[in-house]
Enzyme design. Structure first.
Site, short mmCIF file in Angstrom:
data_model
loop_
_atom_site.label_atom_id
_atom_site.label_comp_id
_atom_site.label_asym_id
_atom_site.label_seq_id
_atom_site.Cartn_x
_atom_site.Cartn_y
_atom_site.Cartn_z
N SER A 237 69.24 41.80 44.29
CA SER A 237 68.40 40.84 45.01
C SER A 237 67.48 39.87 44.25
O SER A 237 66.87 40.34 43.29
CB SER A 237 67.17 41.90 45.81
OG SER A 237 66.37 40.97 46.47
N HIS B 3 72.49 39.04 46.63
CA HIS B 3 71.33 39.30 47.94
C HIS B 3 70.29 38.32 47.91
O HIS B 3 69.64 37.99 46.87
CB HIS B 3 71.07 40.79 48.11
CG HIS B 3 70.21 41.06 49.31
ND1 HIS B 3 70.92 41.31 50.38
CD2 HIS B 3 68.81 41.05 49.64
CE1 HIS B 3 69.92 41.63 51.32
NE2 HIS B 3 68.76 41.30 50.79
N ASP C 155 68.25 48.93 51.46
CA ASP C 155 67.37 47.94 50.47
C ASP C 155 66.23 48.34 50.55
O ASP C 155 65.47 48.90 51.44
CB ASP C 155 67.29 46.71 51.18
CG ASP C 155 66.81 45.78 50.16
OD1 ASP C 155 66.23 45.92 49.22
OD2 ASP C 155 66.53 44.42 50.71
N MET D 212 64.61 37.61 56.83
CA MET D 212 63.19 38.41 57.02
C MET D 212 62.40 37.02 57.83
O MET D 212 61.08 36.89 57.15
CB MET D 212 62.67 38.94 56.07
CG MET D 212 63.48 40.20 55.70
SD MET D 212 62.74 41.07 54.37
CE MET D 212 63.43 40.24 52.82
N HIS E 247 69.53 37.30 53.61
CA HIS E 247 68.69 38.38 54.75
C HIS E 247 67.84 37.63 55.12
O HIS E 247 66.70 37.41 54.33
CB HIS E 247 68.33 39.35 53.59
CG HIS E 247 67.60 40.46 54.21
ND1 HIS E 247 66.78 41.52 53.75
CD2 HIS E 247 67.32 40.86 55.77
CE1 HIS E 247 66.45 42.23 54.46
NE2 HIS E 247 66.64 41.78 55.77
N MET F 212 62.05 34.69 53.39
CA MET F 212 60.92 35.34 54.09
C MET F 212 60.15 34.01 54.51
O MET F 212 60.21 32.95 53.94
CB MET F 212 60.12 36.06 53.18
CG MET F 212 60.82 37.19 52.57
SD MET F 212 59.70 38.30 51.56
CE MET F 212 60.81 39.37 50.75
N GLY G 195 66.65 45.07 43.35
CA GLY G 195 65.91 44.01 42.86
C GLY G 195 65.24 44.52 41.43
O GLY G 195 65.71 44.18 40.23
N SER G 196 64.17 45.04 41.45
CA SER G 196 63.25 45.42 40.20
C SER G 196 64.20 46.31 39.29
O SER G 196 63.88 46.15 38.21
CB SER G 196 62.13 46.11 40.69
OG SER G 196 61.47 45.71 41.64
N ASP H 77 67.09 37.11 49.86
CA ASP H 77 65.92 37.46 50.72
C ASP H 77 65.09 36.01 51.09
O ASP H 77 64.62 35.32 50.34
CB ASP H 77 64.97 38.41 50.04
CG ASP H 77 65.44 39.72 49.94
OD1 ASP H 77 65.88 40.29 50.77
OD2 ASP H 77 65.38 40.28 48.98
N MET I 133 66.49 49.24 55.89
CA MET I 133 65.42 49.15 54.89
C MET I 133 64.75 50.29 54.81
O MET I 133 64.26 51.09 55.56
CB MET I 133 64.39 48.09 55.49
CG MET I 133 64.68 46.61 55.67
SD MET I 133 65.20 45.69 54.43
CE MET I 133 63.85 45.67 53.51
N GLY J 253 58.90 42.78 52.80
CA GLY J 253 58.01 41.70 52.60
C GLY J 253 57.59 41.59 50.96
O GLY J 253 57.21 40.42 50.58
N PHE J 254 57.75 42.42 50.35
CA PHE J 254 57.25 42.53 48.62
C PHE J 254 58.42 43.50 48.08
O PHE J 254 59.11 44.36 48.51
CB PHE J 254 56.08 43.26 48.70
CG PHE J 254 55.02 42.39 49.48
CD1 PHE J 254 54.37 41.24 48.79
CD2 PHE J 254 54.71 43.02 50.65
CE1 PHE J 254 53.22 40.77 49.53
CE2 PHE J 254 53.58 42.35 51.30
CZ PHE J 254 52.88 41.19 50.70
N GLY K 228 59.35 46.08 44.62
CA GLY K 228 58.67 47.16 43.91
C GLY K 228 58.03 48.05 44.62
O GLY K 228 57.41 48.80 44.08
#
Length: 221
Positions: free
Chosen positions: A13, A38, A180, A73, A71, A42, A202-203, A40, A142, A147-148, A150
């Protein structure tokens, strides 16, 4: 449920990448062995944050030949799919909770020549998918509240993944099952055992410069 010998596919991501050099980051994770990119998106409405638009997707398209999974969102995703299709998305994933006419939106995405994915937030029941297995291309579960980046993995979603994999097998269709949220080598293993064949991270991947090592550690769980 997937065989334990089957290798997971990895979709980094780019939400967790360095936005100052986003194109280069996309190139690096491609060379490091990613299977998908990927992205995201938002809108500050469906989720609190605001991230990337179609112009950014268009600008980074040249940095990787990998499939771009956008994706969405966002609220009212039907208003946005065409611009992301034109920008270079290969898969457009939207949230079941964000639109009333799910079946119609799948048809619209297919009419644009793209694969259609549906995502479910943790509070959504998987039964909403029951009439869609004959036409959907991928399902994204999910395992955090979107939305965030980490966030911590919500283990209660593993049962949802198992139930969806069972339905995919019954459908006899080649539907990807993605997960995810809070993905690392430990949670990726749990997701694979539950039936996922793609994990989005991601992280974990972008935590340091060892992109190849981080991707391989997920593929080999």
């Amino acid at each position: 449920m997937l065989r334990e010998t089957m290798q997971l596919k990895i979709a980094p991501s780019i939400l967790s990448s360095d936005f100052a050099i986003l194109g280069e980051e996309v190139k690096r994770i491609t060379e490091a062995g990613a299977d998908y990119i990927h992205i995201d998106v938002m809108d500050g409405s469906f989720v609190p944050s605001i991230t990337l638009g179609s112009n950014v997707v268009k600008s980074i398209r040249k940095y990787s030949p990998l499939p771009f999974d956008v994706h969405l969102m966002v609220s009212n995703p039907e208003q946005h799919v065409e611009q992301f299709a034109q920008a270079g998305a290969d898969i457009i994933t939207f949230h079941a909770e964000a639109t009333v006419h799910i079946d119609r939106l799948i048809d619209k995405i297919h009419s644009l020549g793209k694969k259609a994915g549906i995502s479910l937030v943790p509070s959504s029941d998987e039964s909403i998918l029951n009439y869609l297995y004959n036409k959907i291309d991928s399902i994204l579960v999910m395992t955090v509240n979107p939305g965030f980046g980490g966030q911590s993995f919500i283990a209660s979603q593993l049962n949802k993944i198992k139930n969806i994999r069972r339905k995919i097998i019954e459908s006899k269709r080649n539907i990807d099952l993605q997960v995810d949220g809070g993905i690392n080598d430990s949670t990726a293993k749990m997701c694979k055992e539950a039936g996922a064949n793609i994990v989005i991270a991601g992280s974990y991947i972008f935590k340091d410069r060892n992109y190849a090592a981080n991707i391989q550690s997920l593929k080999q769980v």
